[in-house]
Design a protein around this motif. Structure first.
Motif, PDB file in Angstrom:
ATOM      1  N   GLU A  14       0.836  -1.208   0.000  1.00 35.03           N
ATOM      2  CA  GLU A  14       0.000   0.000   0.000  1.00 35.03           C
ATOM      3  C   GLU A  14       0.872   1.260   0.000  1.00 35.03           C
ATOM      4  O   GLU A  14       0.596   2.221  -0.712  1.00 35.03           O
ATOM      5  N   PHE A  15       1.927   1.265   0.810  1.00 34.11           N
ATOM      6  CA  PHE A  15       2.799   2.443   0.864  1.00 34.11           C
ATOM      7  C   PHE A  15       3.528   2.650  -0.462  1.00 34.11           C
ATOM      8  O   PHE A  15       3.770   3.777  -0.873  1.00 34.11           O
ATOM      9  N   LYS A  16       3.887   1.528  -1.118  1.00 39.69           N
ATOM     10  CA  LYS A  16       4.607   1.643  -2.386  1.00 39.69           C
ATOM     11  C   LYS A  16       3.763   2.291  -3.475  1.00 39.69           C
ATOM     12  O   LYS A  16       4.301   2.795  -4.462  1.00 39.69           O
ATOM     13  N   ARG A  17       2.438   2.264  -3.315  1.00 43.29           N
ATOM     14  CA  ARG A  17       1.566   2.873  -4.325  1.00 43.29           C
ATOM     15  C   ARG A  17       1.554   4.389  -4.203  1.00 43.29           C
ATOM     16  O   ARG A  17       1.066   5.075  -5.088  1.00 43.29           O
ATOM     17  N   VAL A  51      -9.732  12.832   5.019  1.00 42.59           N
ATOM     18  CA  VAL A  51      -9.588  13.697   3.836  1.00 42.59           C
ATOM     19  C   VAL A  51     -10.562  13.268   2.749  1.00 42.59           C
ATOM     20  O   VAL A  51     -10.971  14.082   1.936  1.00 42.59           O
ATOM     21  N   LYS A  52     -10.933  11.990   2.724  1.00 41.21           N
ATOM     22  CA  LYS A  52     -11.915  11.552   1.739  1.00 41.21           C
ATOM     23  C   LYS A  52     -13.329  11.952   2.161  1.00 41.21           C
ATOM     24  O   LYS A  52     -14.161  12.272   1.323  1.00 41.21           O
ATOM     25  N   ASP A  53     -13.595  11.900   3.470  1.00 41.64           N
ATOM     26  CA  ASP A  53     -14.972  12.078   3.933  1.00 41.64           C
ATOM     27  C   ASP A  53     -15.324  13.526   4.238  1.00 41.64           C
ATOM     28  O   ASP A  53     -16.472  13.933   4.072  1.00 41.64           O
ATOM     29  N   PRO A  89      -5.487  21.824  -7.243  1.00 42.61           N
ATOM     30  CA  PRO A  89      -5.498  22.501  -5.940  1.00 42.61           C
ATOM     31  C   PRO A  89      -4.090  22.654  -5.345  1.00 42.61           C
ATOM     32  O   PRO A  89      -3.799  23.655  -4.708  1.00 42.61           O
ATOM     33  N   HIS A  90      -3.205  21.645  -5.588  1.00 42.43           N
ATOM     34  CA  HIS A  90      -1.887  21.753  -4.946  1.00 42.43           C
ATOM     35  C   HIS A  90      -1.015  22.838  -5.569  1.00 42.43           C
ATOM     36  O   HIS A  90      -0.028  23.244  -4.977  1.00 42.43           O
ATOM     37  N   ASN A  91      -1.396  23.351  -6.759  1.00 48.27           N
ATOM     38  CA  ASN A  91      -0.654  24.471  -7.346  1.00 48.27           C
ATOM     39  C   ASN A  91      -0.806  25.734  -6.506  1.00 48.27           C
ATOM     40  O   ASN A  91       0.060  26.598  -6.512  1.00 48.27           O
ATOM     41  N   ILE A  92      -1.930  25.813  -5.772  1.00 53.88           N
ATOM     42  CA  ILE A  92      -2.173  26.986  -4.922  1.00 53.88           C
ATOM     43  C   ILE A  92      -1.096  27.072  -3.837  1.00 53.88           C
ATOM     44  O   ILE A  92      -0.648  28.159  -3.474  1.00 53.88           O
ATOM     45  N   VAL A  93      -0.651  25.906  -3.353  1.00 50.99           N
ATOM     46  CA  VAL A  93       0.366  25.864  -2.292  1.00 50.99           C
ATOM     47  C   VAL A  93       1.609  26.647  -2.699  1.00 50.99           C
ATOM     48  O   VAL A  93       2.107  27.489  -1.952  1.00 50.99           O
ATOM     49  N   GLY A  94       2.090  26.385  -3.930  1.00 51.18           N
ATOM     50  CA  GLY A  94       3.291  27.065  -4.408  1.00 51.18           C
ATOM     51  C   GLY A  94       3.118  28.568  -4.490  1.00 51.18           C
ATOM     52  O   GLY A  94       4.021  29.328  -4.125  1.00 51.18           O
TER      53      GLY A  94
ATOM     54  N   ALA B  26       5.142  14.915   2.115  1.00 55.31           N
ATOM     55  CA  ALA B  26       3.884  14.719   2.839  1.00 55.31           C
ATOM     56  C   ALA B  26       2.735  15.388   2.084  1.00 55.31           C
ATOM     57  O   ALA B  26       1.656  14.804   1.941  1.00 55.31           O
ATOM     58  N   GLN B  27       2.974  16.591   1.576  1.00 51.92           N
ATOM     59  CA  GLN B  27       1.939  17.279   0.794  1.00 51.92           C
ATOM     60  C   GLN B  27       1.586  16.483  -0.455  1.00 51.92           C
ATOM     61  O   GLN B  27       0.413  16.288  -0.776  1.00 51.92           O
ATOM     62  N   ARG B  28       2.637  16.005  -1.129  1.00 54.24           N
ATOM     63  CA  ARG B  28       2.413  15.277  -2.378  1.00 54.24           C
ATOM     64  C   ARG B  28       1.594  14.007  -2.128  1.00 54.24           C
ATOM     65  O   ARG B  28       0.667  13.684  -2.883  1.00 54.24           O
ATOM     66  N   ILE B  29       1.939  13.301  -1.046  1.00 51.49           N
ATOM     67  CA  ILE B  29       1.221  12.068  -0.737  1.00 51.49           C
ATOM     68  C   ILE B  29      -0.211  12.372  -0.311  1.00 51.49           C
ATOM     69  O   ILE B  29      -1.151  11.692  -0.704  1.00 51.49           O
ATOM     70  N   ALA B  30      -0.367  13.444   0.491  1.00 45.60           N
ATOM     71  CA  ALA B  30      -1.709  13.784   0.977  1.00 45.60           C
ATOM     72  C   ALA B  30      -2.617  14.154  -0.203  1.00 45.60           C
ATOM     73  O   ALA B  30      -3.773  13.711  -0.265  1.00 45.60           O
ATOM     74  N   PHE B  31      -2.092  14.930  -1.150  1.00 50.51           N
ATOM     75  CA  PHE B  31      -2.904  15.291  -2.326  1.00 50.51           C
ATOM     76  C   PHE B  31      -3.201  14.047  -3.169  1.00 50.51           C
ATOM     77  O   PHE B  31      -4.258  13.942  -3.783  1.00 50.51           O
ATOM     78  N   HIS B  32      -2.245  13.111  -3.189  1.00 52.09           N
ATOM     79  CA  HIS B  32      -2.480  11.855  -3.907  1.00 52.09           C
ATOM     80  C   HIS B  32      -3.653  11.098  -3.276  1.00 52.09           C
ATOM     81  O   HIS B  32      -4.541  10.608  -3.978  1.00 52.09           O
TER      82      HIS B  32
END
Lengths: 199, 199
Positions: A14-17, A51-53, A89-94, B26-32
């Motif tokens: 699972e972590f490897k994914r 985060v999903k719910d 959405p993660h582009n906003i972080v930068g 951590a951010q990358r994984i969380a967004f994933h």
């Protein structure tokens, strides 16, 4: 591969994914979880489900939000006249880490890519047009990625939005700060020449 | 740091607590996780809890096991006469990848460290002595780490176990294969000189 007990092997898989996690990192993290207390494992496990719910998309800008409206759209100190359009959405972080942009956002959730079957209807463009139609927006900064898809999206948006009487700008492209001209490719250098500014 | 919605911020914090994961990963994984389907998130979440709930320690060697006895102790094709002693369960992984060792294991769950208050009673040594007392073990290979704590543990074990009539050996130390003498420190080189073999 050595044989791990089934639950451990499954956790490693699972972590490897996850992005950026290979076999060795996955093993290291899995053994860490195994050593940690059950409470720590519960917190991690619950955070993943939460985060999903508990998160959805902002009704205005499609950013991630834990309510109807995201923290940028609900922040009245942010200028509603300037809207920065990003792909994800993660582009906003930068952009936020620069602490320079004080406007609002709009998230497209993708970029135009005819080869992958992603046309304008697959992107969240309709909401942006509606926001502009309400008349409050003066400038749209297109901050899609500087690649083929991002450029195509930027050109499409400019053609679509300019007739609505709004100023459409594109983020500057050129040599990254702290880098060296030697390492820049020819397209980047030509963009840097085009984007030159008087000193 | 930009403001993330609470569940997302919490997930990023949880991922950052894992070894080798910094803010950006951590951010990358969380967004994933956020983008992935709920089912994928459930599998990850459940796998984390399962390693805590379904795994215990092997009654014989203290390795991680999903039953009473681990896969090495219950594998009758493995030689019970040779026991390799390691500090942590994950050390077994490294030894197993060589596919050369066909004996059994014993996991101490730590190494002697008087400074951190870890004495012989804190380690799982008693079970090892009992295994030897049963008379089946001929050789104990001490594969604790080649640092101060691991060496102290190896010396302690040798003094404790030799009087029981068992052969105690230590894994070889020297220059790593594929490395360069130039990069080896003086202690490693002196160990390599000590451990020289006739050609």
């Amino acid at each position: 591969m050595p044989d791990f007990a089934e639950p451990l092997a499954r956790l490693i898989t699972e972590f490897k994914r996850l992005p950026g996690i290979g076999q060795k990192s996955a093993q290291r993290i899995a053994f860490h979880v195994l050593r940690a207390g059950r409470e720590d494992a519960e917190h991690l496990s619950q955070a993943i489900l939460d985060v999903k719910d508990k998160l959805g998309l902002c009704r205005v800008c499609n950013n991630i939000a834990d309510g109807e409206i995201c923290q940028y759209c609900s922040n009245s100190s942010r200028d509603p006249k300037v809207v920065c359009v990003v792909e994800e959405p993660h582009n906003i972080v930068g952009i936020e880490t620069t602490r320079q942009f004080e406007g609002r956002y709009h998230v497209l959730h993708g970029a135009l890519s005819p080869l992958r079957g992603i046309g304008p209807d697959s992107l969240k463009i309709k909401g942006l047009v509606e926001r502009i139609a309400q008349g409050e927006v003066c400038e749209v900064i297109v901050a899609t990625n500087p690649n083929v898809e991002g450029e195509a999206t930027a050109v499409y948006l400019a053609r679509l939005l300019k007739p609505l009487g709004v100023k459409v700008t594109r983020i500057g492209m050129g040599i990254p700060v702290g880098s060296d001209l030697e390492f820049a490719d020819e397209v980047t250098i030509s963009k840097a020449m085009e984007g030159r500014r008087e000193m």
